[in-house]
Enzyme design. Structure first.
Site, mmCIF file in Angstrom:
data_model
loop_
_atom_site.group_PDB
_atom_site.id
_atom_site.type_symbol
_atom_site.label_atom_id
_atom_site.label_comp_id
_atom_site.label_asym_id
_atom_site.label_seq_id
_atom_site.Cartn_x
_atom_site.Cartn_y
_atom_site.Cartn_z
ATOM 1 N N GLY A 12 0.602 -1.148 0.126
ATOM 2 C CA GLY A 12 -0.203 -0.364 0.567
ATOM 3 C C GLY A 12 0.681 1.604 0.206
ATOM 4 O O GLY A 12 2.732 1.765 0.569
ATOM 5 N N ASP A 13 0.104 2.273 -0.645
ATOM 6 C CA ASP A 13 0.663 4.320 -0.264
ATOM 7 C C ASP A 13 1.747 3.730 -1.143
ATOM 8 O O ASP A 13 2.487 4.518 -1.170
ATOM 9 C CB ASP A 13 1.711 4.118 1.266
ATOM 10 N N LYS A 16 -0.791 5.499 -5.618
ATOM 11 C CA LYS A 16 -1.773 4.927 -6.158
ATOM 12 C C LYS A 16 -2.395 6.686 -6.209
ATOM 13 O O LYS A 16 -3.367 6.994 -8.053
ATOM 14 C CB LYS A 16 -2.608 4.349 -5.908
ATOM 15 N N ASN A 38 -9.831 2.534 4.535
ATOM 16 C CA ASN A 38 -8.760 1.496 4.910
ATOM 17 C C ASN A 38 -7.332 2.977 3.980
ATOM 18 O O ASN A 38 -6.875 3.418 4.146
ATOM 19 C CB ASN A 38 -8.659 1.057 5.096
ATOM 20 N N ALA A 39 -8.477 2.887 2.662
ATOM 21 C CA ALA A 39 -7.574 3.922 1.915
ATOM 22 C C ALA A 39 -7.434 5.645 2.523
ATOM 23 O O ALA A 39 -7.682 6.009 2.707
ATOM 24 C CB ALA A 39 -7.790 3.700 0.889
ATOM 25 N N GLY A 40 -5.823 5.803 1.683
ATOM 26 C CA GLY A 40 -5.754 6.890 2.125
ATOM 27 C C GLY A 40 -5.141 7.314 0.350
ATOM 28 O O GLY A 40 -3.140 7.198 0.947
ATOM 29 N N HIS A 41 -5.366 7.895 -0.081
ATOM 30 C CA HIS A 41 -4.859 8.264 -1.809
ATOM 31 C C HIS A 41 -4.778 9.514 -1.579
ATOM 32 O O HIS A 41 -5.676 10.465 -1.846
ATOM 33 C CB HIS A 41 -5.833 7.681 -2.608
ATOM 34 N N THR A 42 -3.303 10.376 -2.129
ATOM 35 C CA THR A 42 -2.972 11.329 -2.228
ATOM 36 C C THR A 42 -2.611 12.275 -3.472
ATOM 37 O O THR A 42 -2.166 11.318 -4.474
ATOM 38 C CB THR A 42 -1.547 11.782 -1.489
ATOM 39 N N GLN A 225 -5.519 -0.145 -1.292
ATOM 40 C CA GLN A 225 -3.875 -1.479 -0.262
ATOM 41 C C GLN A 225 -2.849 -1.597 -1.836
ATOM 42 O O GLN A 225 -2.520 -0.887 -2.543
ATOM 43 C CB GLN A 225 -4.696 -2.494 0.225
ATOM 44 N N THR A 240 -5.769 -7.043 4.697
ATOM 45 C CA THR A 240 -6.901 -6.501 4.774
ATOM 46 C C THR A 240 -7.742 -7.366 4.479
ATOM 47 O O THR A 240 -6.703 -8.645 4.205
ATOM 48 C CB THR A 240 -6.939 -5.025 4.137
ATOM 49 N N GLY A 303 -1.809 9.021 9.798
ATOM 50 C CA GLY A 303 -0.853 9.172 10.410
ATOM 51 C C GLY A 303 0.146 9.189 10.753
ATOM 52 O O GLY A 303 1.313 9.314 11.261
ATOM 53 N N PRO A 305 3.529 6.821 11.159
ATOM 54 C CA PRO A 305 4.732 6.408 10.720
ATOM 55 C C PRO A 305 4.990 5.312 9.944
ATOM 56 O O PRO A 305 4.563 3.967 10.498
ATOM 57 C CB PRO A 305 6.265 6.817 11.597
#
Ligand code: GDP
Ligand code: IMO
Ligand code: MG
Length: 428
Positions: A12-13, A16, A38-42, A225, A240, A303, A305
């Site tokens: 993940g991360d 994407k 649960n995803a965080g796409h920037t 993910q 997941t 957030g 680490p």
């Protein structure tokens, strides 16, 4: 015109959000097929940073249809706020959003259960380090055939029966964990309050995506993910609760494999992981801290680490095969330029093999590479817009990744901005 699936090829991360945003420029439809918030796409659009959790990362383009597929789990509180924020920022103004009637819903009791289970498992082998967003409990209900779907919001009688079923099944565990029992009346009125807002967004998204692919539109399918968090092919049980790999796009959207023309995987130039579970190339020394610092490796959702380590080529090859990758996008190449030296994992001790052995048994064997730690290089790499503008060791690194995995590199990312992209092959 074609259908392209873009998936995470690590834990993940991988970037994407950035890559999907870049590719969505020429897509008419961008669809998500699995996972939830649960995803965080920037995405970075101009000087604005946008983090999407449920809405596909094609949302920054006017007229691009964003679809939430049946395989997703949707927390309507989060979804409503996310859509409102995006609309405040000028996005999704023209009916660009569609939600599957068959997607499952996350209720507050799913969230509470997820958190309480994690609290109970804290420090032990059963702690997964979930995002505590209720993802596991919602998929668990789906598999147990007591899940509550989007369409149930519009049928109060069925909704009540489902809530009662869940209360009967979960009541003892909720009581044991000291979590408030399901308040059926409160959930019924919460659902009624969402119904009017949600109804115009809902449709048979399977038919929509089918028609788009048959109608010659460019359809971009966005994974969440990464392959190593896949429920069947990842580092089980530290995964997941959905199928994150490209095959999940078929089941999660309701399209056949024949509808898919290409599958691109995204990998960072190194590896990160957040949450518990095996990570063979994890660095617990100051090099790991250096990668975290220069890569800004903190979770976009929680957030937390992220643990950092060298690129794990056997794991990446495993991901390439499980996804049937036809292209590889390498992100964060700029971050490695901050390091005095670079290593890469090319195998495991005792010929350990992903798929045969458990990842927790795999001890990496590294190859040291010519470093590119010149202080002027991060800037130079971030400004590159063609492969030929990259320093020779960075190009050699990309060639090595492609050769090891047997997948051609189709895009390289050298910074978080849209412009910091080196396109190698057209997506559509
Ligand atoms: P996703 O979940 O795969 O969409 O990835 P996240 O958004 O959680 O994390 C990726 C982070 O890396 C985000 O902060 C991006 O803005 C950033 N990012 C993406 N590509 C690059 C890149 O090539 N270089 C740098 N330095 N940052 C990048
Ligand atoms: P994106 O889409 C990184 C991890 C969690 C935990 C495990 C299970 O931004 O790449 P869950 O809440 O899904 O039950 O947690 O999966 N995890 C992610 N790690 N990026 C993600 O999403 C993740 N979604 C879940 O940290 O280890
Ligand atoms: Mg993320």
């Amino acid at each position: 015109m074609s259908t392209l699936v873009v998936v995470g090829a690590q834990w993940g991360d991988e970037g994407k959000g950035k890559v999907v945003d870049a590719l969505a420029k020429s897509a008419q439809v961008v669809a998500r097929y699995a996972g939830g918030n649960n995803a965080g796409h920037t995405l970075v659009v101009g000087d604005r940073k946008i983090v999407t959790h449920l809405v596909p990362s094609g949302c920054a383009y006017r007229g691009t249809l964003c679809v939430l597929g049946a395989g997703m789990v949707i927390d309507l509180d989060v979804f409503h706020d996310e859509v409102a924020d995006l609309q405040k920022g000028g996005m999704l103004q023209n009916g660009e959003l569609r939600v599957s009637l068959d997607a499952h819903l996350i209720f507050p009791f799913h969230r509470l259960l997820d958190g309480a289970r994690e609290d109970k498992a804290k420090g032990g082998a059963r702690e997964i380090g979930t995002t505590r967003r209720g993802i596991g409990p919602a998929y668990e209900a789906k598999a147990a055939r007591r899940g509550i779907r989007v369409r149930d919001i519009f049928n109060p009688e069925r909704l009540r029966a489902r809530l009662e079923h869940n209360l009967a099944s979960l009541g003892p565990e909720l009581a044991r964990l000291g979590v408030q029992a399901i308040d059926i009346e409160a959930e019924m009125s919460r659902a009624a309050s969402w119904a009017t807002w949600l109804q115009p967004l809902c449709c048979d998204t399977g038919e929509l995506v089918y028609s788009a692919t048959r109608g010659g539109q460019s359809v971009l399918i966005e994974g969440a993910q990464g392959a190593l968090l896949d429920l069947d092919h990842g580092t089980y049980p530290y995964v997941t609760s959905s199928n994150t790999i490209a095959g999940g796009a078929c089941t999660g959207l309701g399209i056949g494999p024949t509808a898919i023309d290409a599958v691109w995987g995204i990998t960072k130039a190194y590896t990160t992981r957040v949450g518990a579970g095996p990570f063979p190339t994890r660095l617990t020394c100051e090099t790991g801290d250096l990668i975290r610092k220069h890569g800004a490796e903190f979770g976009a959702t929680t957030g937390r680490p992220r643990d950092c380590g060298w690129l794990d080529l056997p794991a990446l090859r495993h991901a390439a095969r499980r996804n049937g990758l036809t292209g590889l996008c390498v992100t964060k190449l700029d971050v490695l330029a901050h390091l005095p030296r670079v290593e890469v994992c090319t195998g495991y001790v005792d010929d350990c093999m992903p798929g045969v052995h458990d990842f927790s048994e795999c001890r990496p064997v590294y190859r040291a590479l010519e470093g590119w730690g010149d202080p002027s290089l991060p800037k130079q790499i971030g400004a590159a817009r063609k492969l030929t503008e990259l320093p020779a060791p960075a190009r050699a690194y990309l060639d090595m990744i492609s050769e090891f995995t047997g997948v051609e590199i189709t895009l390289v990312s050298v910074g978080p901005k849209r412009s910091q992209t080196i396109p190698i092959r057209d997506a559509f």
